[in-house]
Design a protein around this motif. Structure first.
Motif, mmCIF file in Angstrom:
data_model
loop_
_atom_site.group_PDB
_atom_site.id
_atom_site.type_symbol
_atom_site.label_atom_id
_atom_site.label_comp_id
_atom_site.label_asym_id
_atom_site.label_seq_id
_atom_site.Cartn_x
_atom_site.Cartn_y
_atom_site.Cartn_z
ATOM 1 N N LEU A 154 9.053 53.370 -12.311
ATOM 2 C CA LEU A 154 8.320 53.488 -11.056
ATOM 3 C C LEU A 154 9.065 52.629 -10.037
ATOM 4 N N LEU A 155 9.610 53.261 -8.995
ATOM 5 C CA LEU A 155 10.349 52.547 -7.957
ATOM 6 C C LEU A 155 9.529 52.483 -6.691
ATOM 7 N N THR A 156 9.513 51.300 -6.096
ATOM 8 C CA THR A 156 8.852 51.126 -4.820
ATOM 9 C C THR A 156 9.661 50.172 -3.960
ATOM 10 N N GLY A 157 9.239 50.042 -2.738
ATOM 11 C CA GLY A 157 9.867 49.183 -1.741
ATOM 12 C C GLY A 157 9.456 49.698 -0.372
ATOM 13 N N VAL A 158 9.821 48.978 0.656
ATOM 14 C CA VAL A 158 9.475 49.426 2.003
ATOM 15 C C VAL A 158 10.304 50.653 2.367
ATOM 16 N N MET A 159 9.939 51.302 3.462
ATOM 17 C CA MET A 159 10.708 52.439 3.952
ATOM 18 C C MET A 159 12.144 51.986 4.213
ATOM 19 N N ALA A 160 13.102 52.837 3.853
ATOM 20 C CA ALA A 160 14.538 52.598 4.031
ATOM 21 C C ALA A 160 15.075 51.500 3.118
ATOM 22 N N SER A 161 14.370 51.239 2.016
ATOM 23 C CA SER A 161 14.867 50.249 1.047
ATOM 24 C C SER A 161 15.824 50.876 0.036
ATOM 25 N N GLY A 162 15.927 52.197 0.034
ATOM 26 C CA GLY A 162 16.822 52.886 -0.881
ATOM 27 C C GLY A 162 16.135 53.556 -2.054
ATOM 28 N N LYS A 163 14.826 53.741 -1.966
ATOM 29 C CA LYS A 163 14.068 54.294 -3.092
ATOM 30 C C LYS A 163 14.527 55.687 -3.506
ATOM 31 N N LEU A 176 -3.227 53.580 -13.011
ATOM 32 C CA LEU A 176 -3.393 55.029 -13.109
ATOM 33 C C LEU A 176 -2.498 55.623 -14.189
ATOM 34 N N LEU A 177 -1.414 54.935 -14.509
ATOM 35 C CA LEU A 177 -0.468 55.402 -15.517
ATOM 36 C C LEU A 177 -0.703 54.733 -16.872
ATOM 37 N N GLY A 178 -1.908 54.193 -17.051
ATOM 38 C CA GLY A 178 -2.255 53.483 -18.281
ATOM 39 C C GLY A 178 -1.865 54.251 -19.533
ATOM 40 N N GLY A 179 -1.302 53.535 -20.502
ATOM 41 C CA GLY A 179 -0.872 54.137 -21.753
ATOM 42 C C GLY A 179 0.587 54.557 -21.750
ATOM 43 N N ILE A 180 1.214 54.542 -20.582
ATOM 44 C CA ILE A 180 2.639 54.864 -20.471
ATOM 45 C C ILE A 180 3.381 53.549 -20.249
ATOM 46 N N PRO A 181 4.485 53.327 -20.965
ATOM 47 C CA PRO A 181 5.243 52.085 -20.771
ATOM 48 C C PRO A 181 6.058 52.133 -19.474
ATOM 49 N N VAL A 182 5.417 51.788 -18.388
ATOM 50 C CA VAL A 182 6.018 51.884 -17.054
ATOM 51 C C VAL A 182 6.940 50.699 -16.807
ATOM 52 N N ARG A 183 8.132 51.005 -16.353
ATOM 53 C CA ARG A 183 9.113 49.997 -15.948
ATOM 54 C C ARG A 183 9.099 49.965 -14.420
ATOM 55 N N VAL A 184 8.535 48.923 -13.864
ATOM 56 C CA VAL A 184 8.398 48.811 -12.409
ATOM 57 C C VAL A 184 9.669 48.214 -11.824
ATOM 58 N N VAL A 185 10.185 48.869 -10.783
ATOM 59 C CA VAL A 185 11.342 48.383 -10.042
ATOM 60 C C VAL A 185 10.949 48.304 -8.577
ATOM 61 N N VAL A 186 11.102 47.119 -8.001
ATOM 62 C CA VAL A 186 10.791 46.899 -6.589
ATOM 63 C C VAL A 186 12.107 46.624 -5.882
ATOM 64 N N LEU A 187 12.491 47.547 -4.990
ATOM 65 C CA LEU A 187 13.702 47.351 -4.200
ATOM 66 C C LEU A 187 13.336 46.524 -2.977
ATOM 67 N N CYS A 188 14.027 45.418 -2.792
ATOM 68 C CA CYS A 188 13.660 44.521 -1.684
ATOM 69 C C CYS A 188 14.905 43.991 -0.959
ATOM 70 N N PRO A 189 15.560 44.893 -0.207
ATOM 71 C CA PRO A 189 16.691 44.441 0.596
ATOM 72 C C PRO A 189 16.226 43.564 1.752
ATOM 73 N N ASP A 190 17.181 42.878 2.376
ATOM 74 C CA ASP A 190 16.836 42.045 3.526
ATOM 75 C C ASP A 190 16.551 42.929 4.744
ATOM 76 N N VAL A 191 15.954 42.336 5.760
ATOM 77 C CA VAL A 191 15.497 43.098 6.918
ATOM 78 C C VAL A 191 16.660 43.732 7.680
ATOM 79 N N GLU A 192 17.805 43.066 7.738
ATOM 80 C CA GLU A 192 18.952 43.646 8.437
ATOM 81 C C GLU A 192 19.402 44.934 7.761
ATOM 82 N N THR A 193 19.388 44.931 6.432
ATOM 83 C CA THR A 193 19.768 46.122 5.679
ATOM 84 C C THR A 193 18.767 47.243 5.908
#
Length: 172
Positions: free
Chosen positions: A7-16, A99-116
């Motif tokens: 599961l990948l998340t991050g702000v808009m334009a973070s590269g998701k 919501l994904l309970g029972g699935i081994p979810v690997r969470v990835v949060v992309l967090c580039p700096d604001v300039e990027t």
């Protein structure tokens, strides 16, 4: 065959989207599920998210998350690996994992700096930051989102390097 669920998340334009696609291409029998597709399916009556969302916009966001979780679960249960990406901000990240309970979810949060984020937003063919300032959204995201999973500063990484870091992190 071993399945994986990212599961990948991050702000808009973070590269998701780009990172999720590249990650999915590295996994056998894998689906890249873009949660935003459920927002785009609403032809009339769609309420867009703003810095001051309407109750209907929040209801539609919750529906989007539930539908994405159901679709992801369907692919998982059919034997596919899944890479699910969307904007899961603040407590919505933990709620999505629930919501994904029972699935081994690997969470990835992309967090580039604001300039990027600003540079990526300027370079892409769509505009995500309507009514939002990248700096304030990124600050709120970092402050309010629970520290689940692997937080990756991908500011100075290529897409391929980001995927390698993700795979390395979860193989350890």
């Amino acid at each position: 065959m071993e399945q994986h669920f990212y599961l990948l998340t991050g702000v808009m334009a973070s590269g998701k989207s780009t990172t999720a696609q590249a990650l999915a291409e590295r996994l056998p029998r894998c689906v890249h599920l873009r949660g935003d597709v459920f927002r785009k399916m609403i032809v009339t009556g769609r309420e867009e998210m703003t810095s001051q969302p309407t109750p209907q916009a929040l209801e539609q966001l919750g529906l989007r998350y539930r539908l994405a979780a159901q679709a992801a679960r369907g692919y998982w249960e059919a034997g596919f690996s899944v890479v699910l990406q969307d904007n899961y901000y603040g407590p919505d990240l933990a709620n999505m994992v629930d919501l994904l309970g029972g699935i081994p979810v690997r969470v990835v949060v992309l967090c580039p700096d604001v300039e990027t984020v600003k540079a990526r937003e300027a370079a892409r063919g769509k505009t995500g930051y309507v009514g939002f300032a990248p700096a304030s959204l990124l600050e709120a995201f970092r402050r309010e989102t629970p520290r689940l999973g692997f937080w990756l500063d991908n500011s100075r990484l290529t897409v391929e390097e980001s995927v390698e870091k993700i795979l390395e992190h979860f193989s350890a």
